[in-house]
Write an enzyme that holds these catalytic residues in place. Structure first.
Site, PDB file in Angstrom:
ATOM      1  N   ASP A 372       0.876  -1.164   0.000  1.00  0.00           N
ATOM      2  CA  ASP A 372       0.000   0.000   0.000  1.00  0.00           C
ATOM      3  C   ASP A 372       0.920   1.223   0.000  1.00  0.00           C
ATOM      4  O   ASP A 372       2.102   1.100   0.291  1.00  0.00           O
ATOM      5  CB  ASP A 372      -0.842  -0.079   1.293  1.00  0.00           C
ATOM      6  CG  ASP A 372      -1.719   1.133   1.466  1.00  0.00           C
ATOM      7  OD1 ASP A 372      -2.299   1.566   0.462  1.00  0.00           O
ATOM      8  OD2 ASP A 372      -1.839   1.637   2.594  1.00  0.00           O
ATOM      9  N   THR A 374      -0.103   4.973   1.120  1.00  0.00           N
ATOM     10  CA  THR A 374      -0.314   5.925   2.212  1.00  0.00           C
ATOM     11  C   THR A 374      -0.117   5.254   3.564  1.00  0.00           C
ATOM     12  O   THR A 374      -0.821   4.305   3.885  1.00  0.00           O
ATOM     13  CB  THR A 374      -1.738   6.491   2.133  1.00  0.00           C
ATOM     14  OG1 THR A 374      -1.995   6.820   0.771  1.00  0.00           O
ATOM     15  CG2 THR A 374      -1.884   7.714   2.984  1.00  0.00           C
ATOM     16  N   PHE A 524     -13.014  20.469  -5.533  1.00  0.00           N
ATOM     17  CA  PHE A 524     -12.092  19.616  -6.291  1.00  0.00           C
ATOM     18  C   PHE A 524     -12.803  18.304  -6.635  1.00  0.00           C
ATOM     19  O   PHE A 524     -13.441  17.711  -5.786  1.00  0.00           O
ATOM     20  CB  PHE A 524     -10.873  19.307  -5.421  1.00  0.00           C
ATOM     21  CG  PHE A 524      -9.843  18.461  -6.111  1.00  0.00           C
ATOM     22  CD1 PHE A 524      -8.795  19.053  -6.802  1.00  0.00           C
ATOM     23  CD2 PHE A 524      -9.918  17.074  -6.082  1.00  0.00           C
ATOM     24  CE1 PHE A 524      -7.842  18.272  -7.444  1.00  0.00           C
ATOM     25  CE2 PHE A 524      -8.972  16.295  -6.725  1.00  0.00           C
ATOM     26  CZ  PHE A 524      -7.930  16.895  -7.410  1.00  0.00           C
ATOM     27  N   LYS A 548      -6.817  26.765  -7.885  1.00  0.00           N
ATOM     28  CA  LYS A 548      -5.578  25.972  -7.839  1.00  0.00           C
ATOM     29  C   LYS A 548      -5.891  24.588  -8.398  1.00  0.00           C
ATOM     30  O   LYS A 548      -7.034  24.117  -8.313  1.00  0.00           O
ATOM     31  CB  LYS A 548      -5.044  25.878  -6.411  1.00  0.00           C
ATOM     32  CG  LYS A 548      -5.892  25.042  -5.484  1.00  0.00           C
ATOM     33  CD  LYS A 548      -5.214  24.847  -4.138  1.00  0.00           C
ATOM     34  CE  LYS A 548      -6.129  24.025  -3.247  1.00  0.00           C
ATOM     35  NZ  LYS A 548      -5.764  24.037  -1.857  1.00  0.00           N
ATOM     36  N   LYS A 745      -7.577  -4.993  -4.794  1.00  0.00           N
ATOM     37  CA  LYS A 745      -6.247  -5.345  -4.278  1.00  0.00           C
ATOM     38  C   LYS A 745      -6.146  -6.848  -4.055  1.00  0.00           C
ATOM     39  O   LYS A 745      -5.162  -7.483  -4.433  1.00  0.00           O
ATOM     40  CB  LYS A 745      -5.988  -4.608  -2.956  1.00  0.00           C
ATOM     41  CG  LYS A 745      -5.821  -3.113  -3.100  1.00  0.00           C
ATOM     42  CD  LYS A 745      -5.458  -2.491  -1.759  1.00  0.00           C
ATOM     43  CE  LYS A 745      -5.213  -0.996  -1.872  1.00  0.00           C
ATOM     44  NZ  LYS A 745      -4.702  -0.410  -0.642  1.00  0.00           N
ATOM     45  N   ASP A 769      -6.670  -2.537   3.507  1.00  0.00           N
ATOM     46  CA  ASP A 769      -5.660  -3.500   3.036  1.00  0.00           C
ATOM     47  C   ASP A 769      -5.908  -4.903   3.568  1.00  0.00           C
ATOM     48  O   ASP A 769      -5.179  -5.831   3.232  1.00  0.00           O
ATOM     49  CB  ASP A 769      -4.256  -3.059   3.486  1.00  0.00           C
ATOM     50  CG  ASP A 769      -3.927  -1.658   3.011  1.00  0.00           C
ATOM     51  OD1 ASP A 769      -4.193  -1.382   1.832  1.00  0.00           O
ATOM     52  OD2 ASP A 769      -3.435  -0.851   3.817  1.00  0.00           O
TER      53      ASP A 769
END
Length: 1027
Positions: A372, A374, A524, A548, A745, A769
């Site tokens: 993984d 992060t 966003f 941005k 995954k 995970d």
């Protein structure tokens, strides 16, 4: 995780799921049966435990064979000796296994019980009542406090926050630590009190439970309104189970429970992991069993099948049963416990926990490592690194210059605010000072961050909010990048002190408060890759549109310049996440015109999102480029050297993350997962079979290049071209999959195992995970900021990613090599005695008479040879520092050489040679009595075993010497008690001693000579490093 409501749910799948209508506060009005809200991670329950464990033991050919063997001793004609010679070893193996499984199950049960018995508040007609997590039903109105876990999937109805929204921490669900903004149903948020929820007649229509955590479709209907109220519900109105409320107190209505929870549907069943090594040993025992049957048949055939020959076959099967060693399983299981203990006790990798003590040797032959991003490779702490204005860039060391520019902008008497000059002046080239100030102000305004004040013991919350107390302020946002930017503007003097739905307050270095009205905000999105905000400065009335976003989209929006692309590339190569910041001043008329068109677009029913996007794009033209910001998600310590070690060891590393493509690629470069000179192939987004075909062909033409692919494209490829895709991906030096769901995954791990047949290891730290960790041959959990869910579900739990290098290179390698040596030696030990029995029987007219009886036969594989043979678990070929320095040594193991048919055959030949020499020697040299044969042969056999252990050992440990001496001493001492088998007076004579010495030398010396010659002329790799 599965609910307990149906004990057979594991066998018969999940059942069919249907959409539902849920009445607020009325669980009794349900139209179908819903599962209980219970989390259950156990493999067995109270009734299935013993049958399950016994089945898992006896499904091995090995253990079943011994069970049948022991049972046969109850038949009088087949009995060969005392019952205990067969039942004691078998009983011992089973007791050890049952105890180990029981301890693991109890631990699991206690963990589940803790989650299921958490107490929550429920709104009912009797007021607020307490309810356990396991007692929550569909339709209940549940109150969840700040920092409390959401107990079931709910629709968000009310919040105590003034701004009418709340933040969620979703790290246990999708692995991302950025907070998500959630909005309550507008109709219920407007009610005066939470109690009114029970007074209105309303219901939620929800889609059927599914696996998608990022989407939801439903409607909210209030029937007693005038007119009736209908609101559409999306993911923004949901609170999924296993998330944590980060702000305020919320009220929600439960729509899914138990096995229908999104988090549970994304978790696969824990499978019972069986090591590849165990399967190989199992295969060898089948070969030995075949040999046993053949030998027995040959013996009976040589008797010309005389008399009751079928009983004779059985007696021979029992007589030679030692060909298949029962002590093999016990030795290997105890060896695994020793290896697990060594891993726990290693001071170089503190805090490492072994949860599955059955597979430590798997760590020695990993070919694919899936990690993984992060929190596993990165620390998940954003740090502001660079501000770039085109002509000048500020790094960490020059932030004081930025601070002085900002300070001077607000203290120069000539003009209070550089921003408020006449439009004509903007044509003049701005001074650096005002450009820096403009950039900092833009960064302080264009975001979705809310400052929150908490009491710190000295100041209470209300007072802190009133005076903007610095010590009490915490920033809340849906992205750690945004928080780091706002924290940076605070550090250079411009502080965000207040914000609600319609306004924002900044504090200047001089303490003055600037008020801004938020006119529009464009959040966003993954598609737009940018966010915008239109604000009005209250002091001057100026309207400014700030924006941005990622350089890919912003380069077409800002005015032409010659440095943007180049500098973005430079910063990305340093591993920074780059954002481009721009602005545009609007007149009142321009804004009014835009607002009218924008409101019109938002009301349209068809193609709403397209029309809204078109209106916003009319503003996004010729914007003034202010600056670039570079933020770094810091890597965990020593990630680069660890990945380097793994690569040199022949392990291919794949990164599977839920994060964005740019960020994932950035981290992969930063961690040197993709080396500097490597090409990267970014797989274009594909949705159809044709697109996937073209893109795969484009990828096939590239050689030795890393692959970056998103979860959606991956799904399409696996659907149509699974075989071709996996074949190409397996050839890549590195693969990065971004935007992966937890189930994807696990699917990738499963495909790798099926396609390559190699061993996989999965590393992760979040609840997302868990599926991947449970699916892999070895699951490693990192105890991180994302809680302990992954480390609890894993086979091995480490505190840092860098510990993985030592876990595999040192402990994995040693465990595998030692297990291989131990298993082959135990086989050798039992083959020796079986060969002697065969020689003995054939000399004495193929009689089915045992050579050694009773205690001699049990003592041989226990007291006399157990400790020296078991001491092989302490053996090592190289020091751990050398194993870490030369990871190439690990590569040798991937071919499975330590335990192969070749090494097995060598040991079989050695056993036959030694067994025959000892038996024939004893038969040649004995003089008159049969008892002497037993004495000579048994003593030679014990000495040969001890010498063979000494020959096999590569690095002596003091315990090994103790074990050898202890075994020899215990044999000599026990001769006194063994007078029924051995003639005491004979063994004290010189003739006994020289006969034993000669036989032992003939059986062992040739092997010592061969070993010396081999070390001399064809040494193994590791010996070159140790010399």
């Amino acid at each position: 995780s599965l609910s307990l409501c149906c004990p057979w749910s594991r066998c018969c799948g999940m059942g069919d799921f249907r959409p539902r209508t849920v009445w607020l506060g009325h669980p009794e009005k349900r139209e179908q049966r819903y599962p209980r809200n219970v989390i259950n991670n156990q493999k067995y329950n109270f009734f299935t435990f013993l049958p399950g464990v016994l089945f898992n033991q006896f499904k091995y050919f090995f253990n079943l064979y011994f069970l049948l063997l022991a049972c046969s001793q109850f038949v009088e004609e087949l009995r060969l000796g005392a019952l205990y010679t067969y039942w004691v070893p078998l009983g011992l193996v089973l007791i050890i296994t049952i105890m180990r499984e029981a301890i693991e199950e109890i631990r699991c049960y206690l963990r589940d019980k803790e989650v299921n018995s958490q107490i929550y508040s429920k709104l009912s007609t009797r007021g607020t009542v307490k309810v356990k997590s396991s007692g929550i039903q569909v339709g209940d109105l549940i109150i969840v406090e700040k920092n409390q876990r959401v107990p079931a999937d709910m629709i968000f109805l009310r919040t105590s926050e003034r701004n009418g929204s709340c933040f969620l921490r979703t790290d246990q669900l999708d692995g991302e630590t950025d907070w998500k903004l959630r909005l309550p149903v507008a109709c219920t948020q407007r009610l005066p009190t939470a109690g009114d929820l029970l007074q209105i007649r309303s219901y939620v229509y929800a889609e059927e439970p599914n696996i998608d955590i990022h989407n939801f479709i439903g409607t909210f209907t209030r029937e007693d309104g005038d007119p009736p109220v209908n609101e559409s519900l999306s993911i923004e109105n949901t609170l999924w189970a296993s998330t944590v409320i980060a702000s305020g107190t919320v009220v929600g209505v439960v729509i899914y429970t138990g096995k229908e929870l999104r988090s549970v549907m994304n978790t696969s069943n824990p499978r019972h992991k069986v090591g590849l090594f165990d399967l190989e040993v199992n295969c060898l025992t089948k070969i030995l069993f075949g040999a046993l049957v053949v030998v027995s048949l040959v013996m009976v055939a040589l008797q010309h099948f005389a008399g009751r020959w079928y009983l004779q076959i059985f007696r021979f099967l029992l007589l030679f049963s030692h060909i298949v060693p029962i002590s093999l399983r016990v030795n290997l299981d105890m060896g695994k416990m020793v290896f697990s203990w060594m891993i726990k006790k290693d001071s170089k990798i503190p805090g490492t926990v072994v949860r599955a003590s059955t597979i430590p040797e798997q760590l020695g032959r990993i070919s694919y490592l899936l990690t993984d991003k992060t929190g596993t490779l990165t620390q998940n702490e954003m740090v502001f690194r660079r501000l770039h204005l085109g002509t000048v860039a500020y790094g960490m060391d020059s932030m004081d210059e930025v601070q002085s520019h900002v300070f001077s902008a607000y203290t120069q008497p000539t003009h209070d605010l550089p921003a408020s000059r006449a439009p004509a002046a903007t044509k003049v080239r701005k001074t650096i000072s005002s450009r820096v100030h403009e950039a900092v102000k833009a960064i302080a305004l264009v975001h979705n961050v809310t400052p929150v004040y908490e009491s710190n013991g000295v100041t209470d919350q209300a007072e802190a909010e009133q005076h903007y107390e610095d010590t009490c302020r915490v920033y809340q946002a849906s992205s750690p990048d945004e928080v780091s930017l706002v924290q940076w503007t605070e550090s250079v003097g411009l502080t965000l002190v207040g914000r609600d739905q319609s306004s924002m307050q900044l504090r200047t270095p001089t303490g003055q408060i600037l008020n801004f009205t938020i006119l529009q905000i464009f959040p966003f999105t993954y598609e737009s890759k940018r966010m915008g905000i239109i604000v009005r400065d209250e002091s001057t009335g100026e309207i400014t549109f700030y924006m941005k976003g990622a350089d890919v989209v912003m380069s077409g929006i800002v005015q032409y310049n010659d440095w943007l692309e180049e500098e973005c590339g430079n910063m990305a190569r340093e591993g920074l996440r780059v954002l481009v910041v721009s602005k545009k001043s609007l007149t009142e008329e321009q804004y009014q015109d835009f607002e009218a068109r924008y409101v019109q677009a938002k009301l349209s029913v068809h193609d709403r999102s397209l029309k809204v996007a078109t209106v916003i794009e009319s503003l996004e033209m010729e914007m003034e480029l202010l600056c670039l910001t570079g933020v770094e998600d810091q890597l965990q310590t020593d990630v680069r050297p660890t990945l380097e070690i793994l690569r040199n060891a022949g392990i291919k590393v794949w990164m599977l993350t839920g994060d964005k493509l740019e960020t994932a690629t950035c981290t992969a470069k930063n961690a040197h997962l993709i080396t500097r000179n490597q090409d990267i192939h970014i797989f274009r987004p594909v949705t159809t079979r044709g697109e996937a075909h073209l893109e795969l062909n484009a990828f096939r033409r590239k050689h030795d290049c890393a692959l970056v692919i998103s979860g959606d494209s991956l799904e399409v490829c696996l659907k149509y071209y699974e075989y071709e895709f996996m074949e190409l991906a397996c050839q890549c030096p590195a693969v990065v999959c971004c935007r992966c769901t937890p189930t994807q995954k696990a699917q990738i791990v499963r495909l790798l195992q099926e396609r390559t047949g190699k061993l996989t290891c999965a590393v992760g730290d979040g609840g997302n995970d868990v599926s991947m960790i449970q699916e892999a041959d070895c699951g490693v959990g990192v105890e991180g900021k994302e809680g302990k869910q992954a480390s609890l579900a894993a086979d091995f739990s480490v505190t840092q990613f860098k510990h993985l290098g030592r876990l595999l290179m040192v402990h994995g390698r040693n465990s595998y090599k030692r297990s291989a040596a131990l298993s082959q030696f135990v086989i050798h030990r039992s083959l020796c005695i079986s060969t002697m029995q065969a020689v003995f029987s054939s000399v004495f007219y193929f009689a089915s008479v045992p050579l050694y009886q009773g205690f001699l036969i049990i003592g041989y594989s226990t007291i006399y040879t157990m400790f020296p043979v078991f001491s092989l678990v302490l053996d090592k070929d190289v020091k751990s520092e050398v194993a870490m320095l030369y990871p190439e040594l690990y590569k040798d193991l991937l071919k499975g050489r330590p335990l192969s048919f070749k090494t097995f055959l060598i040991w079989v030949l050695i056993s036959i040679y030694q067994g025959s020499i000892i038996m024939y020697g004893a038969l040649l040299l004995f003089e008159s009595e049969f008892v002497h044969i037993v004495a000579i042969s048994f003593t030679s056999l014990i000495l040969t075993e001890l010498l063979m252990v000494a020959l096999t050992i590569q690095t002596w440990h003091w315990l090994m010497i103790v074990a050898e001496l202890l075994s020899l001493a215990s044999y000599v001492a026990s001769l006194v008690f063994l007078h029924e088998f051995i003639d005491i007076y004979f063994i004290t004579t010189v003739s006994f001693l020289w006969k034993v010495t000669v036989i032992t030398l003939v059986s062992c010396l040739p092997l010592y000579i061969l070993k010396y010659l081999r070390r001399r002329f064809s040494p193994p790799n590791y010996s070159k490093l140790t010399s």
